[in-house]
Write an enzyme that holds these catalytic residues in place. Structure first.
Site, PDB file in Angstrom:
ATOM      1  N   HIS A 115       0.816  -1.222   0.000  1.00  8.88           N
ATOM      2  CA  HIS A 115       0.000   0.000   0.000  1.00  8.88           C
ATOM      3  C   HIS A 115       0.848   1.270   0.000  1.00  8.88           C
ATOM      4  O   HIS A 115       0.342   2.355  -0.277  1.00  8.88           O
ATOM      5  CB  HIS A 115      -0.927   0.009   1.227  1.00  8.88           C
ATOM      6  CG  HIS A 115      -2.018  -1.014   1.135  1.00  8.88           C
ATOM      7  ND1 HIS A 115      -3.318  -0.680   0.863  1.00  8.88           N
ATOM      8  CD2 HIS A 115      -1.996  -2.365   1.245  1.00  8.88           C
ATOM      9  CE1 HIS A 115      -4.057  -1.777   0.824  1.00  8.88           C
ATOM     10  NE2 HIS A 115      -3.277  -2.817   1.055  1.00  8.88           N
TER      11      HIS A 115
ATOM     12  N   ASP B  55       3.477   9.525  -0.700  1.00 12.09           N
ATOM     13  CA  ASP B  55       2.268   8.803  -0.287  1.00 12.09           C
ATOM     14  C   ASP B  55       1.999   7.715  -1.313  1.00 12.09           C
ATOM     15  O   ASP B  55       2.061   7.985  -2.520  1.00 12.09           O
ATOM     16  CB  ASP B  55       1.079   9.796  -0.277  1.00 12.09           C
ATOM     17  CG  ASP B  55       0.067   9.493   0.827  1.00 12.09           C
ATOM     18  OD1 ASP B  55      -0.003   8.334   1.257  1.00 12.09           O
ATOM     19  OD2 ASP B  55      -0.644  10.432   1.238  1.00 12.09           O
TER      20      ASP B  55
END
Ligand code: GDG
Length: 481
Positions: free
Chosen positions: A170, A384
């Site tokens: 992720h 991110d």
């Protein structure tokens, strides 16, 4: 759960493995244990698949020293993996959150390399793999989630060569120059190569991974395919490494935003803030990767230079508590809160706060009301994996209004190209982007938002999970031939 429970030793055709179970164990006022569903996007993404496939979910229930038997919740079989206080400290807060997290996010904070933490990481990954091997039926599909469990694919393959194994990362996968700092880099690569499909958020991440495979293992790679040669009597095989950008349940956000009570709440929020011309919003876990400090610096300078006035503009910053026992997070909280206090002290007018700061979590409906109330959404991450907040904001804006300022270092920037893209390190550029967003014409706002919404509704979380599972399926069929 009693010993006579007939389901106690059942095995499942589909098993998800993640650090955390999709429920949280908390204690109520009477000290009794209660389970609450954790609101994460992963649960929303995988719940339908779990129900369809009669699946089980292996993970930690979120409190140390809990030794629990498997149980059912919301139609899913939950299989707890217990962690001791020592495991939490060394495997979770240590190696996962203070070694891998900063290393994989471009060393924004300095990663610590401690051998005790690595030993705990190996030990806990082994426990997850053993638990998974117990509950997976012959030939089952196992989907391992995220950086805390990178050794699980290989451990599982060694124990259970019959399984089809997927892994999804992720967070970003770092460039080789950074990854190679890790003393245990080859073990991590070996661990991941136990999977049939290794998924990432962006092309850049899968490119970094395949480069690390070439440099550390010398295996040939061609596009998405990595050739693993035959070894120790095991046949050669192919691992697929490619992007599967994660998304959200876009329909949920649109439907919630359209509810009359949520719209009324959005109006109330605006009124409570003194009906400013512009509400800017930041929603982040309080994490140094999210660029909260850069955002505050830019906003503070705009105020002190008189380019914006607190009567006209307010910044609402939701900073949800995160990893509060890790030192770098404690330092970040202190720094952010001193800065907020200073900006408010310097710039706020009576009755007009410059920044409305909230260090707690809100229910999802309240988040959607905030998204609806916000004229400008600030996503200024320094690095991110994806950033779901950006997508949630867009999905909520059924009125085709609002401006998204989005860091080019968030995975979401690959898809949300009509956002106002920024480099958050460039404070002058960030300030100009904020002013441009405040002054943007309604026509341009609507044009951009329509295009962003098309993207978020075309590529929702269902597409993410089915895309990944199809790739796994195709791969396992190909291996059988
Ligand atoms: C990792 C990767 C990747 C936040 N505050 C509240 C709240 N939230 C929700 C948001 C959003 C989620 O938490 C945060 O997701 P992000 O994607 O922004 O970031 P990470 O937590 O760092 O997640 C990231 C993600 O995994 C998925 O792959 O995108 O890059 O770092 O859904 O809405 N939710 C509620 N109250 C809050 O106060 N209810």
């Amino acid at each position: 759960m009693t010993e006579a429970d007939p389901t106690a030793h059942r095995q499942y055709d589909f098993v998800v493995v993640s650090n955390r179970l999709p429920v949280d164990s908390t204690l109520d006022d009477n000290g009794e244990q209660v389970w609450t569903q954790s609101p994460g996007g992963l649960v929303a993404a995988l719940e339908p698949v779990m129900k369809q496939h009669d699946g089980a979910w292996v993970g930690w229930p979120g409190r140390a020293d809990l030794d629990l038997e498997p149980f059912d919740a919301d139609g899913m079989r939950l299989v707890p993996v217990g962690l001791s206080e020592d495991d939490v400290e060394n495997y979770y807060e240590g190696f996962s959150n203070d070694t891998l997290w900063p290393l994989y996010h471009d060393v924004i904070a300095v990663p610590s390399f401690f051998r005790e933490w690595w030993d705990a990481y190996k030990r806990v990954n082994r426990r997850f793999a053993e638990r998974t091997a117990e509950v997976a039926a012959f030939g089952a599909i196992v989907w391992v989630q995220d950086y805390q469990l990178q050794l699980v694919p290989k451990l599982l393959r060694d124990a259970r060569p019959d399984l089809t194994i997927g892994f999804f990362n992720h967070i970003p996968f770092p460039s080789y120059g950074l990854f190679s700092q890790l003393p245990w880099r080859t073990h991590i690569i070996d661990g991941l190569l136990g999977a049939d499909v290794v998924g990432f958020q962006r092309d850049a991440d899968s490119g970094n991974f395949t480069q690390a495979v070439r440099r550390l293992k010398g295996f040939a790679t061609k596009g998405q395919h990595i050739a693993i040669p035959a070894v120790d009597g095991l046949p050669s095989r192919t691992v697929i490494a490619r992007k599967f950008p994660i998304s959200i349940d876009s329909t949920y956000y649109r439907n919630t935003a359209q509810r009359e009570d949520v719209r009324a709440r959005a109006r109330e929020i605006r009124a409570d803030l003194g009906n400013p011309k512009t509400i800017m919003l930041g929603v982040d876990r309080l994490d140094y990767t999210k660029g909260i400090r850069h955002r505050l610096l830019a906003y503070g300078e705009l105020l002190s230079e008189g380019r914006i006035k607190p009567e006209d503009v307010v910044l609402v910053q939701v900073a949800s508590p995160s990893r509060e026992r890790v030192k770098s997070y404690q330092d970040l909280r202190d720094e952010v809160e001193v800065t907020v206090g200073r900006i408010n002290g310097d710039s706020a007018a009576i009755g007009h706060q410059a920044i409305s700061y909230h260090h707690h979590s809100y229910p999802r409906e309240e988040m959607v009301a905030l998204y609806l109330a916000a004229d400008v959404m600030l996503v200024t991450a320094l690095r991110d994996g994806m950033n779901l907040v950006a997508k949630e904001y867009v999905a909520s804006r059924f009125d085709n209004d609002g401006v998204l300022i989005l860091s080019e270092f968030a995975g979401a920037a690959d898809e949300l190209k009509r956002a106002v893209l920024v480099n958050p390190h460039d404070i002058d550029g960030l300030k100009d982007a904020m002013i441009a967003a405040i002054d943007m014409s309604p026509h341009e706002r609507a044009q951009r938002m329509r295009s962003l919404r098309r993207r978020v509704f075309e590529d929702d979380v269902e597409k993410w999970s089915s895309g990944f599972l199809n790739a796994l399926d195709v791969h396992s069929l190909a291996s059988e031939q």
